[in-house]
Motif scaffolding. Structure first.
Motif, PDB file in Angstrom:
ATOM      1  N   UNK A 181     -75.441  17.013 -31.818  1.00 19.08           N
ATOM      2  CA  UNK A 181     -74.848  17.080 -30.446  1.00 19.08           C
ATOM      3  C   UNK A 181     -74.798  15.477 -29.813  1.00 19.08           C
ATOM      4  N   UNK A 182     -73.578  15.166 -29.757  1.00 21.47           N
ATOM      5  CA  UNK A 182     -73.428  13.562 -29.338  1.00 21.47           C
ATOM      6  C   UNK A 182     -72.994  13.890 -27.736  1.00 21.47           C
ATOM      7  N   UNK A 183     -73.783  12.978 -26.896  1.00 19.50           N
ATOM      8  CA  UNK A 183     -73.920  13.302 -25.375  1.00 19.50           C
ATOM      9  C   UNK A 183     -74.406  11.983 -24.930  1.00 19.50           C
ATOM     10  N   UNK A 184     -74.249  11.683 -23.544  1.00 14.18           N
ATOM     11  CA  UNK A 184     -74.860  10.760 -22.610  1.00 14.18           C
ATOM     12  C   UNK A 184     -76.258  11.310 -22.038  1.00 14.18           C
ATOM     13  N   UNK A 185     -76.477  12.543 -22.055  1.00 19.64           N
ATOM     14  CA  UNK A 185     -77.542  12.893 -21.450  1.00 19.64           C
ATOM     15  C   UNK A 185     -78.407  13.815 -22.532  1.00 19.64           C
ATOM     16  N   UNK A 186     -79.055  12.742 -23.393  1.00 21.18           N
ATOM     17  CA  UNK A 186     -79.822  13.363 -24.564  1.00 21.18           C
ATOM     18  C   UNK A 186     -81.038  14.026 -24.189  1.00 21.18           C
TER      19      UNK A 186
END
Length: 94
Positions: free
Chosen positions: A62-67
């Motif tokens: 999962x690639x996200x700014x909200x890790x």
């Protein structure tokens, strides 16, 4: 099964990973045994909801700014799906 990885949106992809852009793609590719990558976008709530659905269907990266938040949502989904033990079990009496 490949462990779940939650990372930033700009992390380079491993050549053996397969990018999916829809729930149907995630389900098909994960069912075929591929390590599926999804890049989450939108506001935080939308990303958490999408992460839970994609995790349920078998996405592993999962690639996200909200890790941190996505990690919690994915861990909860993995526990509900029976693929990992819950971090904490409580017994309640009604």
């Amino acid at each position: 099964m490949t462990p779940v990885l939650v990372t930033g949106p700009n992390r380079p992809l491993d050549p053996s990973w397969t990018v999916a852009r829809s729930a149907a793609e995630v389900e098909r590719l994960a069912g075929a045994g591929r390590t599926v990558v999804v890049t989450l976008s939108g506001d935080e709530t939308a990303q958490l909801a999408a992460a839970a659905v994609f995790a349920w269907l078998g996405a592993r990266v999962f690639r996200t700014d909200h890790q941190e938040q996505v990690r919690r949502a994915v861990d909860m989904t993995e526990s509900l799906a029976g693929r990992r033990p819950p971090a904490l079990a409580r017994r309640g009496l009604a």
